[in-house]
Structure formats: structure tokens, C-alpha cells
Write a protein that holds these residues in place. Structure first.
Motif, PDB file in Angstrom:
ATOM      1  N   MET A   8      82.463  22.766   1.889  1.00 22.81           N
ATOM      2  CA  MET A   8      81.880  22.988   3.214  1.00 22.81           C
ATOM      3  C   MET A   8      81.006  21.801   3.602  1.00 22.81           C
ATOM      4  SD  MET A   8      79.537  26.182   4.516  1.00 22.81           S
ATOM      5  CE  MET A   8      78.933  26.245   6.192  1.00 22.81           C
ATOM      6  N   SER A   9      81.193  21.301   4.811  1.00 24.29           N
ATOM      7  CA  SER A   9      80.433  20.145   5.276  1.00 24.29           C
ATOM      8  C   SER A   9      78.974  20.518   5.486  1.00 24.29           C
ATOM      9  CB  SER A   9      81.019  19.620   6.589  1.00 24.29           C
ATOM     10  OG  SER A   9      82.372  19.245   6.423  1.00 24.29           O
ATOM     11  N   PRO A  10      78.052  19.593   5.169  1.00 22.77           N
ATOM     12  CA  PRO A  10      76.630  19.874   5.401  1.00 22.77           C
ATOM     13  C   PRO A  10      76.346  20.015   6.887  1.00 22.77           C
ATOM     14  CG  PRO A  10      76.966  17.579   4.799  1.00 22.77           C
ATOM     15  CD  PRO A  10      78.278  18.267   4.588  1.00 22.77           C
ATOM     16  N   GLN A  11      75.377  20.853   7.214  1.00 25.67           N
ATOM     17  CA  GLN A  11      75.010  21.086   8.604  1.00 25.67           C
ATOM     18  C   GLN A  11      73.494  21.029   8.755  1.00 25.67           C
ATOM     19  OE1 GLN A  11      76.719  24.952   9.465  1.00 25.67           O
ATOM     20  NE2 GLN A  11      78.590  24.047  10.279  1.00 25.67           N
ATOM     21  N   ILE A  12      73.057  20.455   9.869  1.00 27.98           N
ATOM     22  CA  ILE A  12      71.630  20.408  10.183  1.00 27.98           C
ATOM     23  C   ILE A  12      71.376  21.371  11.327  1.00 27.98           C
ATOM     24  CG2 ILE A  12      69.711  18.981  10.981  1.00 27.98           C
ATOM     25  CD1 ILE A  12      71.184  16.568   9.840  1.00 27.98           C
ATOM     26  N   ARG A  13      70.566  22.383  11.074  1.00 25.24           N
ATOM     27  CA  ARG A  13      70.227  23.351  12.105  1.00 25.24           C
ATOM     28  C   ARG A  13      68.708  23.459  12.184  1.00 25.24           C
ATOM     29  NH1 ARG A  13      74.444  21.981  12.909  1.00 25.24           N
ATOM     30  NH2 ARG A  13      76.397  23.149  13.090  1.00 25.24           N
ATOM     31  N   PHE A  14      68.186  23.358  13.400  1.00 25.54           N
ATOM     32  CA  PHE A  14      66.733  23.339  13.577  1.00 25.54           C
ATOM     33  C   PHE A  14      66.358  24.166  14.792  1.00 25.54           C
ATOM     34  CE2 PHE A  14      62.938  21.288  15.501  1.00 25.54           C
ATOM     35  CZ  PHE A  14      62.033  21.546  14.485  1.00 25.54           C
TER      36      PHE A  14
ATOM     37  N   PRO B 122      64.854  20.934   7.522  1.00 24.96           N
ATOM     38  CA  PRO B 122      64.836  21.826   8.686  1.00 24.96           C
ATOM     39  C   PRO B 122      64.540  23.277   8.320  1.00 24.96           C
ATOM     40  CG  PRO B 122      66.756  20.373   8.738  1.00 24.96           C
ATOM     41  CD  PRO B 122      66.143  20.237   7.374  1.00 24.96           C
ATOM     42  N   SER B 123      64.879  23.684   7.098  1.00 22.75           N
ATOM     43  CA  SER B 123      64.663  25.079   6.711  1.00 22.75           C
ATOM     44  C   SER B 123      63.216  25.350   6.316  1.00 22.75           C
ATOM     45  CB  SER B 123      65.603  25.466   5.568  1.00 22.75           C
ATOM     46  OG  SER B 123      65.374  24.650   4.434  1.00 22.75           O
ATOM     47  N   SER B 124      62.624  24.468   5.500  1.00 29.87           N
ATOM     48  CA  SER B 124      61.227  24.670   5.096  1.00 29.87           C
ATOM     49  C   SER B 124      60.251  24.109   6.118  1.00 29.87           C
ATOM     50  CB  SER B 124      60.963  24.017   3.741  1.00 29.87           C
ATOM     51  OG  SER B 124      60.935  22.603   3.854  1.00 29.87           O
ATOM     52  N   ARG B 125      60.759  23.221   7.019  1.00 31.75           N
ATOM     53  CA  ARG B 125      59.947  22.580   8.054  1.00 31.75           C
ATOM     54  C   ARG B 125      58.816  21.758   7.434  1.00 31.75           C
ATOM     55  NH1 ARG B 125      61.517  25.103  12.937  1.00 31.75           N
ATOM     56  NH2 ARG B 125      59.739  24.259  14.079  1.00 31.75           N
TER      57      ARG B 125
ATOM     58  N   TYR C 186      64.031  25.543  -4.476  1.00 40.27           N
ATOM     59  CA  TYR C 186      65.000  26.028  -3.488  1.00 40.27           C
ATOM     60  C   TYR C 186      66.292  25.219  -3.611  1.00 40.27           C
ATOM     61  CZ  TYR C 186      60.614  27.865  -1.655  1.00 40.27           C
ATOM     62  OH  TYR C 186      59.396  28.486  -1.528  1.00 40.27           O
ATOM     63  N   PRO C 187      67.118  25.525  -4.611  1.00 43.15           N
ATOM     64  CA  PRO C 187      68.335  24.741  -4.886  1.00 43.15           C
ATOM     65  C   PRO C 187      69.325  24.708  -3.726  1.00 43.15           C
ATOM     66  CG  PRO C 187      67.812  26.217  -6.715  1.00 43.15           C
ATOM     67  CD  PRO C 187      66.933  26.615  -5.588  1.00 43.15           C
ATOM     68  N   SER C 188      69.308  25.727  -2.876  1.00 46.22           N
ATOM     69  CA  SER C 188      70.278  25.768  -1.778  1.00 46.22           C
ATOM     70  C   SER C 188      69.874  24.887  -0.600  1.00 46.22           C
ATOM     71  CB  SER C 188      70.455  27.211  -1.289  1.00 46.22           C
ATOM     72  OG  SER C 188      69.233  27.729  -0.795  1.00 46.22           O
ATOM     73  N   ASP C 189      68.642  24.390  -0.610  1.00 46.89           N
ATOM     74  CA  ASP C 189      68.164  23.544   0.487  1.00 46.89           C
ATOM     75  C   ASP C 189      68.558  22.098   0.203  1.00 46.89           C
ATOM     76  OD1 ASP C 189      66.972  22.653   2.758  1.00 46.89           O
ATOM     77  OD2 ASP C 189      64.906  23.004   2.119  1.00 46.89           O
TER      78      ASP C 189
ATOM     79  N   ILE D 243      71.031  13.458   5.873  1.00 47.99           N
ATOM     80  CA  ILE D 243      71.043  13.289   4.420  1.00 47.99           C
ATOM     81  C   ILE D 243      71.467  14.590   3.738  1.00 47.99           C
ATOM     82  CG2 ILE D 243      69.588  12.900   2.384  1.00 47.99           C
ATOM     83  CD1 ILE D 243      70.097  10.357   3.952  1.00 47.99           C
ATOM     84  N   VAL D 244      72.279  14.451   2.697  1.00 45.54           N
ATOM     85  CA  VAL D 244      72.606  15.582   1.837  1.00 45.54           C
ATOM     86  C   VAL D 244      72.276  15.188   0.402  1.00 45.54           C
ATOM     87  CG1 VAL D 244      75.016  14.868   1.548  1.00 45.54           C
ATOM     88  CG2 VAL D 244      74.372  17.266   1.174  1.00 45.54           C
ATOM     89  N   ILE D 245      71.686  16.115  -0.347  1.00 42.17           N
ATOM     90  CA  ILE D 245      71.306  15.852  -1.736  1.00 42.17           C
ATOM     91  C   ILE D 245      72.140  16.753  -2.643  1.00 42.17           C
ATOM     92  CG2 ILE D 245      69.431  15.842  -3.419  1.00 42.17           C
ATOM     93  CD1 ILE D 245      67.483  15.382  -1.153  1.00 42.17           C
ATOM     94  N   THR D 246      72.951  16.129  -3.482  1.00 42.80           N
ATOM     95  CA  THR D 246      73.836  16.858  -4.391  1.00 42.80           C
ATOM     96  C   THR D 246      73.627  16.361  -5.814  1.00 42.80           C
ATOM     97  OG1 THR D 246      75.472  16.991  -2.606  1.00 42.80           O
ATOM     98  CG2 THR D 246      76.216  17.553  -4.827  1.00 42.80           C
TER      99      THR D 246
END
Length: 288
Positions: free
Chosen positions: A1-7, A37-40, A55-58, A102-105
Motif C-alpha cells: 500500500m502506498s504511503p499517504q499524508i492526511r492532515f 500528521p497523526s501525532s501533530r 507508535y510503529p504504525s506511524d 517521507i516514509v520510514i521503513t
């Protein structure tokens, strides 16, 4: 699944984007900061793993990098500051701001190709007022009170109220709406900044309607209300309901300009004072 930025730009949760949550690095530091964007919150490259451990999913972030622009010459300070004549200095005039998806894997930081939705979210994060900026504005805000002209205030709306530009000229910024009749007038000309032909003030002088509200800075949290007869900024009881008379619903009204308090704070923070000795020589800075 492609990373997504939602804010969520309308969230009431503060956006701490000015400084790393774990250290003192800022957007002006090399490589800037990674905004979640999730933890702000913001994290530097060295400490973002501490957040991911919890928070491994972030895994999706926006890298913000701010670079201060050099000025060929500084504007001289005006001799006198006049009410409502404040220059708006945009952050884009002082800094270059770069956003990167940015995506961190598995501990590896990499860039990815943003979708149109990602690009829109990155712009919203870059443009959003930070928690520190909101605190500064709150600390600077004076306690305003209703004036005598708000008592038993009555409206007499004109037909076909339009909000796009001044009723007397074509200016589409620095607009004020007469709270009595709904006529739109431009504000006073501002020193070195946003233009104005003083048509809101002229409207008061012509018909005697004293109270006006600035359109561009309107939001549920901030309302610039001014009484021309008192020549003071005031508060207006029930102003949200009065604005609905002219089709303005603050729940769906988007702020496009800085409020008077934000402009005043910015104007005062930008003064730079040189430290000189008796001979006029500049003293060295002992802080670094």
C-alpha cells in the motif's frame, strides 16, 4: 500500500512543528524536521525513531526545511505607529520553506512520490499556525470589551450584500463589513504593506454606522471588531449571529488574512535593536 499524508487542518489539536519533541532542533536546523500528521508533532532525524518505537504504525511524515532569506537592506522603523496601519509581513517573505514527503521503513528514511492529496496536505501543514505561534498570539491579546455602541444594536441590511471586493473600489483584501448594513469597505492604507483606500471609514462618516468587522481574519476563534466612533477595537456580543444576517456562517468561513493581534505581534517581534557602546561600536554577542 502506498504511503499517504492526511492532515486535518481544522482540528483543535495544536500542531507542534517548530521544534523537535525530544531536543532543541528547529525547522532552521540542517535537514529541518519531520512532521507527523497523526501525532501533530515534530522530530529530528536523530530522534524520530523514539516516536516510532512507541507508535510503529506511524511511518509517514512531512519534512519541513526553513531557510532564512538575506535582506539587502532593512526597512527603517516608522516614527509613529497608527492604529490599524500595520504592515503584514508574510513568512514567505522572510523564509524559503521546502516540504518533502517521507516514509520510514525499518529505520530507513526515504522520499516518495506524492499524490495530489499528499501535496495538498503538505501545503496545509506548512501553512498551519504552530502551537507556539498560537501561544504568542494568546499572550499578546489584550482584553477588549464592548463599547456603548454595541448596546441595543440594530441592523438594517442593504439588498444584495457582496463580499468579494470593496463597494467603492476594486480592492479584494483588507476588507471590512459594516455590521449595521453589510456594506463592504476597504481598510486604511497600511505602512509599506497591504493597500487600502479607507472606504470603510468613509462609510462610517457618511452614514454613521460605527461598527465593522474584518472579513479576511474571520474564524470561530478570532474576530476583529472595530468601532470607528470610539476609534478602538472592541468585542461585540452575538457577533456570529449578526454576521449570519449577511450570509456569513463562521462554521464554514475560511480565514485568509492575519488578525490585527497577529499583525501587531509580528510587527513588534521583527524590530532588531543593535547593542552599541559609547563610541558607537557594535558589541559582540556573548550567547554564541
Amino acid at each position: 500500500m502506498s504511503p499517504q499524508i492526511r492532515f486535518d487542518a481544522k482540528s483543535s489539536v495544536p500542531l507542534d512543528k517548530d521544534q523537535c519533541f525530544y531536543c532543541y532542533r528547529t525547522l532552521l536546523s540542517p535537514s529541518g524536521l519531520l512532521i507527523s500528521p497523526s501525532s501533530r508533532r515534530a522530530y529530528c532525524d536523530d530522534h524520530v525513531h523514539l516516536h516510532i518505537q512507541k507508535y510503529p504504525s506511524d511511518t509517514t511524515y512531512v519534512r519541513l526545511e526553513k531557510t532564512e532569506r538575506t535582506k539587502d537592506e532593512e526597512l527603517s522603523r516608522p516614527d509613529k505607529m497608527i492604529k490599524l496601519e500595520i504592515k503584514e509581513e508574510k513568512e514567505s517573505d522572510k523564509y524559503d520553506l521546502v516540504t518533502t514527503p517521507i516514509v520510514i521503513t525499518n529505520g530507513s528514511i526515504s522520499q516518495f512520490e506524492p499524490s495530489p492529496e499528499d501535496t495538498e496536505a503538505m501545503k496545509a501543514i506548512a501553512d498551519a499556525q504552530s502551537a507556539a505561534q498560537k501561544d504568542d498570539v494568546k499572550a499578546w491579546t489584550q482584553e477588549y470589551t464592548p463599547c456603548e455602541h454595541t448596546i441595543e444594536f440594530k441592523q438594517s441590511p442593504i439588498a444584495n450584500v457582496q463580499l468579494k471586493h470593496c463597494a467603492q473600489c476594486e480592492l479584494d483584501q483588507n476588507l471590512w463589513i459594516c455590521l449595521t448594513c453589510g456594506q463592504i469597505g476597504c481598510g486604511r492604507a497600511q505602512f509599506g504593506g497591504v493597500p487600502g483606500n479607507t472606504h470603510a471609514l468613509a462609510h462610517y462618516k457618511d452614514v454613521g454606522h460605527p461598527i465593522a468587522v474584518k472579513l479576511g481574519s474571520l474564524s470561530k476563534d478570532v474576530m476583529d471588531v472595530y468601532c470607528y466612533q470610539c476609534d478602538e477595537e472592541i468585542t461585540m456580543p452575538g457577533v456570529a449571529g449578526l454576521l449570519k444576517t449577511f450570509g456569513i456562517d463562521l462554521d464554514h468561513f475560511e480565514k485568509t488574512e492575519k488578525s490585527l493581534v497577529e499583525l501587531e505581534l509580528e510587527q513588534n517581534l521583527k524590530w532588531e535593536f543593535n547593542m552599541l557602546n559609547d563610541e558607537g561600536e557594535e558589541l559582540p554577542n556573548c550567547l554564541w
